[in-house]
Design an enzyme around this catalytic site. Structure first.
Site, PDB file in Angstrom:
ATOM      1  N   SER A   1       0.848  -1.199   0.000  1.00  0.00           N
ATOM      2  CA  SER A   1       0.000   0.000   0.000  1.00  0.00           C
ATOM      3  C   SER A   1       0.881   1.245   0.000  1.00  0.00           C
ATOM      4  O   SER A   1       2.088   1.167   0.250  1.00  0.00           O
ATOM      5  CB  SER A   1      -0.894   0.011   1.245  1.00  0.00           C
ATOM      6  OG  SER A   1      -0.100   0.255   2.401  1.00  0.00           O
TER       7      SER A   1
ATOM      8  N   HIS B   1     -13.179  -2.508   4.438  1.00  0.00           N
ATOM      9  CA  HIS B   1     -11.845  -2.703   5.014  1.00  0.00           C
ATOM     10  C   HIS B   1     -11.915  -2.715   6.538  1.00  0.00           C
ATOM     11  O   HIS B   1     -12.835  -2.165   7.125  1.00  0.00           O
ATOM     12  CB  HIS B   1     -10.909  -1.583   4.561  1.00  0.00           C
ATOM     13  CG  HIS B   1     -10.596  -1.635   3.093  1.00  0.00           C
ATOM     14  ND1 HIS B   1     -11.197  -0.818   2.177  1.00  0.00           N
ATOM     15  CD2 HIS B   1      -9.750  -2.428   2.402  1.00  0.00           C
ATOM     16  CE1 HIS B   1     -10.740  -1.096   0.962  1.00  0.00           C
ATOM     17  NE2 HIS B   1      -9.855  -2.070   1.071  1.00  0.00           N
TER      18      HIS B   1
ATOM     19  N   HIS C   1     -11.921  -6.802  -2.320  1.00  0.00           N
ATOM     20  CA  HIS C   1     -11.175  -6.127  -1.247  1.00  0.00           C
ATOM     21  C   HIS C   1     -11.890  -6.374   0.083  1.00  0.00           C
ATOM     22  O   HIS C   1     -12.992  -6.926   0.115  1.00  0.00           O
ATOM     23  CB  HIS C   1     -11.112  -4.620  -1.532  1.00  0.00           C
ATOM     24  CG  HIS C   1     -10.084  -4.270  -2.559  1.00  0.00           C
ATOM     25  ND1 HIS C   1      -8.983  -3.514  -2.270  1.00  0.00           N
ATOM     26  CD2 HIS C   1      -9.977  -4.604  -3.866  1.00  0.00           C
ATOM     27  CE1 HIS C   1      -8.252  -3.379  -3.353  1.00  0.00           C
ATOM     28  NE2 HIS C   1      -8.832  -4.026  -4.343  1.00  0.00           N
ATOM     29  N   GLY C   2     -11.260  -5.930   1.148  1.00  0.00           N
ATOM     30  CA  GLY C   2     -11.915  -5.980   2.458  1.00  0.00           C
ATOM     31  C   GLY C   2     -12.381  -7.376   2.830  1.00  0.00           C
ATOM     32  O   GLY C   2     -13.483  -7.561   3.343  1.00  0.00           O
TER      33      GLY C   2
ATOM     34  N   SER D   1     -10.765  -9.845   4.815  1.00  0.00           N
ATOM     35  CA  SER D   1     -10.289 -10.550   6.007  1.00  0.00           C
ATOM     36  C   SER D   1     -11.471 -11.200   6.717  1.00  0.00           C
ATOM     37  O   SER D   1     -12.590 -10.665   6.699  1.00  0.00           O
ATOM     38  CB  SER D   1      -9.598  -9.577   6.967  1.00  0.00           C
ATOM     39  OG  SER D   1      -8.264  -9.346   6.547  1.00  0.00           O
TER      40      SER D   1
ATOM     41  N   ASP E   1      -1.205  -1.674  -4.004  1.00  0.00           N
ATOM     42  CA  ASP E   1      -2.588  -1.701  -3.499  1.00  0.00           C
ATOM     43  C   ASP E   1      -3.114  -0.258  -3.385  1.00  0.00           C
ATOM     44  O   ASP E   1      -2.431   0.599  -2.810  1.00  0.00           O
ATOM     45  CB  ASP E   1      -2.549  -2.373  -2.109  1.00  0.00           C
ATOM     46  CG  ASP E   1      -3.915  -2.696  -1.549  1.00  0.00           C
ATOM     47  OD1 ASP E   1      -4.856  -2.892  -2.335  1.00  0.00           O
ATOM     48  OD2 ASP E   1      -4.027  -2.775  -0.301  1.00  0.00           O
ATOM     49  N   HIS E   2      -4.288   0.008  -3.918  1.00  0.00           N
ATOM     50  CA  HIS E   2      -4.934   1.333  -3.822  1.00  0.00           C
ATOM     51  C   HIS E   2      -4.018   2.484  -4.246  1.00  0.00           C
ATOM     52  O   HIS E   2      -3.783   3.435  -3.479  1.00  0.00           O
ATOM     53  CB  HIS E   2      -5.444   1.593  -2.395  1.00  0.00           C
ATOM     54  CG  HIS E   2      -6.582   0.708  -2.005  1.00  0.00           C
ATOM     55  ND1 HIS E   2      -7.858   0.861  -2.497  1.00  0.00           N
ATOM     56  CD2 HIS E   2      -6.626  -0.370  -1.184  1.00  0.00           C
ATOM     57  CE1 HIS E   2      -8.639  -0.083  -2.002  1.00  0.00           C
ATOM     58  NE2 HIS E   2      -7.918  -0.849  -1.210  1.00  0.00           N
TER      59      HIS E   2
ATOM     60  N   ASN F   1      -8.305  -9.962  -1.082  1.00  0.00           N
ATOM     61  CA  ASN F   1      -7.356  -9.117  -0.345  1.00  0.00           C
ATOM     62  C   ASN F   1      -7.473  -9.298   1.169  1.00  0.00           C
ATOM     63  O   ASN F   1      -8.558  -9.159   1.739  1.00  0.00           O
ATOM     64  CB  ASN F   1      -7.631  -7.638  -0.658  1.00  0.00           C
ATOM     65  CG  ASN F   1      -7.201  -7.237  -2.045  1.00  0.00           C
ATOM     66  OD1 ASN F   1      -6.877  -8.083  -2.868  1.00  0.00           O
ATOM     67  ND2 ASN F   1      -7.188  -5.945  -2.301  1.00  0.00           N
TER      68      ASN F   1
ATOM     69  N   LYS G   1     -16.598  -5.237   9.974  1.00  0.00           N
ATOM     70  CA  LYS G   1     -17.159  -5.205   8.632  1.00  0.00           C
ATOM     71  C   LYS G   1     -18.681  -5.142   8.574  1.00  0.00           C
ATOM     72  O   LYS G   1     -19.250  -4.410   7.814  1.00  0.00           O
ATOM     73  CB  LYS G   1     -16.698  -6.422   7.848  1.00  0.00           C
ATOM     74  CG  LYS G   1     -15.192  -6.395   7.611  1.00  0.00           C
ATOM     75  CD  LYS G   1     -14.792  -7.427   6.611  1.00  0.00           C
ATOM     76  CE  LYS G   1     -13.291  -7.614   6.573  1.00  0.00           C
ATOM     77  NZ  LYS G   1     -12.564  -6.377   6.232  1.00  0.00           N
TER      78      LYS G   1
HETATM   79  O1  G3H Z   1      -6.988  -1.323   1.808  1.00  0.00           O
HETATM   80  C1  G3H Z   1      -6.133  -0.897   2.560  1.00  0.00           C
HETATM   81  C2  G3H Z   1      -5.082  -1.804   3.053  1.00  0.00           C
HETATM   82  O2  G3H Z   1      -5.549  -2.558   4.138  1.00  0.00           O
HETATM   83  C3  G3H Z   1      -3.817  -1.045   3.348  1.00  0.00           C
HETATM   84  O3  G3H Z   1      -3.861  -0.428   4.580  1.00  0.00           O
HETATM   85  O4  G3H Z   1      -3.079   1.866   4.020  1.00  0.00           O
HETATM   86  O5  G3H Z   1      -3.032   1.031   6.371  1.00  0.00           O
HETATM   87  O6  G3H Z   1      -1.424   0.143   4.671  1.00  0.00           O
HETATM   88  P1  G3H Z   1      -2.773   0.730   4.920  1.00  0.00           P
HETATM   89  P1  13P Z   2      -9.045  -6.203   4.960  1.00  0.00           P
HETATM   90  O1  13P Z   2      -9.045  -4.943   5.767  1.00  0.00           O
HETATM   91  O2  13P Z   2     -10.340  -6.919   5.054  1.00  0.00           O
HETATM   92  O3  13P Z   2      -7.896  -7.097   5.292  1.00  0.00           O
HETATM   93  O4  13P Z   2      -8.883  -5.778   3.411  1.00  0.00           O
HETATM   94  C1  13P Z   2      -7.614  -5.495   2.881  1.00  0.00           C
HETATM   95  C2  13P Z   2      -7.687  -4.892   1.525  1.00  0.00           C
HETATM   96  O5  13P Z   2      -8.712  -4.860   0.865  1.00  0.00           O
HETATM   97  C3  13P Z   2      -6.430  -4.335   1.000  1.00  0.00           C
HETATM   98  O6  13P Z   2      -6.623  -3.689  -0.228  1.00  0.00           O
HETATM   99 ZN    ZN Z   3      -8.533  -2.677  -0.389  1.00  0.00          ZN
END
Ligand code: G3H
Ligand code: 13P
Ligand code: ZN
Length: 330
Positions: free
Chosen positions: A60, A188, A220-221, A223, A93-94, A263, A192
């Protein structure tokens, strides 16, 4: 071996999903590589073909600035030498447009995500198209996003806007993106489904029908925010209330509906947090960072191996190697 996400998607599509795991530091990197080879405790453990999996490393913008982006490349290149059997993609990522260009020019990232999902539809397409054109010149593939997840996406605080199937088809056609992240109810972070959200497999099925056959979709999101790890955090002094995630049993049904990349970032943070809290609680006299670091690498490797089993990617490493050799991929 570093390949593109699309090299991996070709083998997975419609059957299983690749785990896309965020990393920020060395212990996560080592745990991740070990886990994808089924090496639980040490780098020298034997490779376990039954759980070995291809995977995606996600970086990220926050990870790039946590220490210095150059450390990430150095760690991953070293991990590739230490664990030569691995097959993985390195993915931004993003990304913003500017960070995408930096990654494309670096020659290190094989895949970037341009996240212009907060922009109006036409502007999202225009931005994505520019990134696609630059990326494809350099053999890099592009993930885009349409719709908005709940919760916080880096700087974007989004209200939930599920991806529309007809718009997804138009977006893929006009933007030229290689894969598409869709909003189907996930968010995320560790909280959730606190509101009225849930995973919308019905919407996913509509999107899959609308986009070209075998077009890779991304979740995404995703977990699962395992209760076991949240409970361990709370038992060791944490205060995480009402945490919840995507049910792991929904990963494979989503994969069958075209989701090729799932993700996971939050789960890794939970394993980290629980491990460190437990180590400091159980050995209050110990101040050696390597004590908890070692336990974490083992815990994270085991967690990754478990996750890959739920995603269906466990045990696929050798099949992917054969199919890449056949296709003559880079
Ligand atoms: O989608 C976001 C990811 O979980 C990255 O998180 O920006 O805190 O590294 P971060
Ligand atoms: P989580 O917060 O569910 O782990 O999602 C991570 C994600 O989408 C990173 O791009
Ligand atoms: Zn994401």
């Amino acid at each position: 071996m570093i390949v593109t996400t699309n090299d991996l998607f070709r083998h997975a599509c419609g059957k299983y999903a690749l785990g896309a795991y965020n990393i920020n530091n060395l212990e996560q990197t080592v745990g991740l590589f070990r886990g994808n080879l089924g090496k639980s405790k040490t780098n020298e453990d034997p490779v376990n073909p039954a759980v070995s999996a291809p995977f995606i490393i996600q970086i990220s913008r926050g990870a790039r600035s946590y220490t210095d982006k150059r450390f990430l490349e150095a760690m991953i290149r070293t991990a590739e030498e230490v664990f030569p059997e691995t097959i993985f993609a390195v993915h931004l990522d993003h990304g913003t447009e500017e960070v995408c260009y930096d990654c494309i020019e670096s020659g290190f990232y094989s895949s970037v995500m341009i996240d212009a999902s907060h922009e109006p539809f036409d502007k999202n397409i225009e931005t994505t198209r520019r990134v696609v054109d630059r990326a494809h010149e350099r053999g890099v593939v592009v993930e885009a996003e349409l719709g908005q997840l709940g919760g916080v996406e880096e700087d974007v605080v989004g209200s939930v806007r599920l991806t529309d199937a007809a718009q997804a088809a138009e977006f893929v056609d006009r933007s030229g993106c290689d894969s598409l992240a869709v909003a189907i109810g996930t968010s995320h972070g560790a909280y959730k489904f606190s509101a009225s959200q849930s995973l919308r497999l019905d919407r996913l099925a509509e999107i899959q029908k609308a986009v070209p056959p075998n077009f890779p979709l991304v979740m995404h999101g995703s977990s699962s925010v395992p209760k076991e790890w949240v409970d361990r955090i709370n038992a060791a002094g944490g205060a995480m209330k009402n945490a919840s995630g995507v049910k792991e049993a929904q990963y494979l049904p989503a994969a069958k509906l075209g989701v090729c990349k799932i993700n996971i970032d939050t789960d890794g943070r939970l394993v980290w947090c629980a491990t460190l809290r437990e180590c400091f609680r159980d050995k209050p006299e110990d101040f050696d960072l390597r004590t908890s670091g070692k336990v974490f690498m083992g815990n994270y490797a085991d967690y990754i191996a478990h996750k890959n089993t739920m995603l269906g990617s466990a045990g696929q490493l050798e099949a992917v190697r054969k199919s890449l050799a056949k296709a003559g991929a880079r």
